[in-house]
Design an enzyme around this catalytic site. Structure first.
Site, PDB file in Angstrom:
ATOM      1  CG  MET A  56     -38.111 -17.794  -3.377  1.00 60.39           C
ATOM      2  SD  MET A  56     -37.108 -16.423  -2.781  1.00 60.39           S
ATOM      3  CE  MET A  56     -36.245 -15.962  -4.294  1.00 60.39           C
ATOM      4  CG  MET A  79     -28.572 -21.356  -6.788  1.00 57.63           C
ATOM      5  SD  MET A  79     -29.672 -20.326  -7.770  1.00 57.63           S
ATOM      6  CE  MET A  79     -29.632 -18.765  -6.879  1.00 57.63           C
ATOM      7  CG  ASP A 110     -36.337 -16.512  -8.882  1.00 60.27           C
ATOM      8  OD1 ASP A 110     -35.614 -17.504  -9.009  1.00 60.27           O
ATOM      9  OD2 ASP A 110     -36.105 -15.410  -9.417  1.00 60.27           O
ATOM     10  CG  ASP A 150     -30.741 -17.492 -10.513  1.00 54.94           C
ATOM     11  OD1 ASP A 150     -30.695 -16.252 -10.477  1.00 54.94           O
ATOM     12  OD2 ASP A 150     -31.712 -18.159 -10.099  1.00 54.94           O
ATOM     13  CG  MET A 205     -34.950 -21.223  -4.764  1.00 53.66           C
ATOM     14  SD  MET A 205     -34.645 -19.481  -5.039  1.00 53.66           S
ATOM     15  CE  MET A 205     -35.808 -19.181  -6.365  1.00 53.66           C
ATOM     16  CG  HIS A 222     -34.834 -21.194  -9.275  1.00 52.87           C
ATOM     17  ND1 HIS A 222     -33.977 -20.153  -8.976  1.00 52.87           N
ATOM     18  CD2 HIS A 222     -34.413 -22.244  -8.517  1.00 52.87           C
ATOM     19  CE1 HIS A 222     -33.087 -20.559  -8.078  1.00 52.87           C
ATOM     20  NE2 HIS A 222     -33.336 -21.813  -7.784  1.00 52.87           N
ATOM     21  CB  SER A 258     -35.007 -13.314 -12.314  1.00 50.45           C
ATOM     22  OG  SER A 258     -35.704 -13.363 -11.081  1.00 50.45           O
ATOM     23  CG  HIS A 312     -35.286 -17.451 -13.589  1.00 47.21           C
ATOM     24  ND1 HIS A 312     -34.722 -18.714 -13.729  1.00 47.21           N
ATOM     25  CD2 HIS A 312     -35.135 -17.130 -12.293  1.00 47.21           C
ATOM     26  CE1 HIS A 312     -34.258 -19.121 -12.556  1.00 47.21           C
ATOM     27  NE2 HIS A 312     -34.497 -18.169 -11.663  1.00 47.21           N
TER      28      HIS A 312
HETATM   29  C1  DX5 Z   1     -32.319 -15.603  -6.135  1.00 46.89           C
HETATM   30  C2  DX5 Z   1     -33.080 -15.928  -7.394  1.00 46.89           C
HETATM   31  C3  DX5 Z   1     -32.662 -15.188  -8.585  1.00 46.89           C
HETATM   32  C4  DX5 Z   1     -32.757 -13.690  -8.475  1.00 46.89           C
HETATM   33  C5  DX5 Z   1     -31.569 -13.146  -9.204  1.00 46.89           C
HETATM   34  O1  DX5 Z   1     -32.652 -16.509  -5.164  1.00 46.89           O
HETATM   35  O2  DX5 Z   1     -32.972 -17.320  -7.682  1.00 46.89           O
HETATM   36  O3  DX5 Z   1     -33.292 -15.655  -9.765  1.00 46.89           O
HETATM   37  O4  DX5 Z   1     -33.918 -13.136  -9.021  1.00 46.89           O
HETATM   38  O5  DX5 Z   1     -31.521 -11.796  -9.012  1.00 46.89           O
HETATM   39  P1  DX5 Z   1     -30.214 -10.947  -9.379  1.00 46.89           P
HETATM   40  O6  DX5 Z   1     -29.945 -11.142 -10.832  1.00 46.89           O
HETATM   41  O7  DX5 Z   1     -30.590  -9.570  -9.004  1.00 46.89           O
HETATM   42  O8  DX5 Z   1     -29.082 -11.518  -8.527  1.00 46.89           O
HETATM   43 ZN    ZN Z   2     -33.757 -17.988  -9.678  1.00 44.07          ZN
END
Ligand code: DX5
Ligand code: ZN
Length: 223
Positions: A39, A139, A37, A177, A70, A68, A10, A35
């Protein structure tokens, strides 16, 4: 039984000013997926990156990009992420009143469609939606930030989900994740996860290439 286990670093924990080099390092380490993220500061209490970054990354790497989302009302944007170059796009079941429609739109646009459940969302909430998704993302932390601690009950949750998928003879893959590192990766793979996201356990290390290799080595008995 031999399975394909994919490591998906990620970029949330990467140095965004050196993203190209960071990605080359995880490619050399054997990452299978990138990956990303997304947000919105509304569904989750953090803001990250969006369509222009996915577009640039898609040009910069041969790794499939896993977006992903969010974000609230992901149906408004999901197809645009496919158009930007994402090969996998996932939406949260908690964020969308029209999960079937959004998953169908992702597939129709040419990407794999994923459905995501938060730590407190039961596996049973996928009862109907499961058949419409190519993969389920469990998650194992509350979404929003990298570097949080793995929630241990996630292992049993993956196991129950794996049983539900097997019962229905579906080809659905399980992604996990949050808080994954070389110490717990074997347990989540043993429970049935096949796509393993890792942020801080890769980009938080001084040598991300070696970190990906270490995660792969920890799953070697399954591949
Ligand atoms: C959190 C994200 C993850 C995050 C994971 O909301 O969806 O993808 O980057 O990070 P680690 O592996 O550090 O928990
Ligand atoms: Zn993620």
């Amino acid at each position: 039984m031999s399975r394909t286990i994919d490591i998906a670093p990620s970029i949330l924990s990467a140095d965004f000013s050196r993203l190209g080099e960071e990605i080359e390092a995880v490619e050399r380490g054997g990452a299978a997926i990138l990956h990303v993220d997304v947000m919105d500061g509304h569904f989750v209490p953090n803001i990250t990156v969006g369509l222009p970054v996915v577009k640039s990354l898609a040009r910069a790497t041969n790794l499939p990009i896993d977006a992903h989302l969010m974000i609230s009302e992901p149906g408004r944007y999901a197809e645009q992420f496919v158009a930007a170059g994402a090969k996998m796009v996932s939406i949260h079941v908690e964020a969308d009143a029209h999960v079937h429609r959004t998953l169908a739109s992702i597939k129709a646009a040419g990407a794999q469609a994923g459905i995501v459940i938060n730590p407190a969302t039961p596996v049973g909430s996928l009862e109907e939606a499961l058949a419409f998704a190519d993969y389920v993302l469990v998650m194992s932390v509350n979404p929003g930030f990298g570097g949080q601690s793995f929630i241990p009950t996630s292992i049993e949750k993956v196991r129950r989900l794996r049983a539900m998928i097997a019962d229905r003879k579906l080809p659905t893959r399980i992604e996990i994740d949050g808080g994954i590192d070389s110490g717990n990766i074997a347990a989540v793979v043993d429970a049935g996860a096949e796509i393993i996201v890792a942020g801080s356990a890769v980009f938080g290390k001084s040598d991300p290439e070696a970190a990906v290799r270490e995660l792969r080595e920890a799953t070697i008995q399954w591949v």
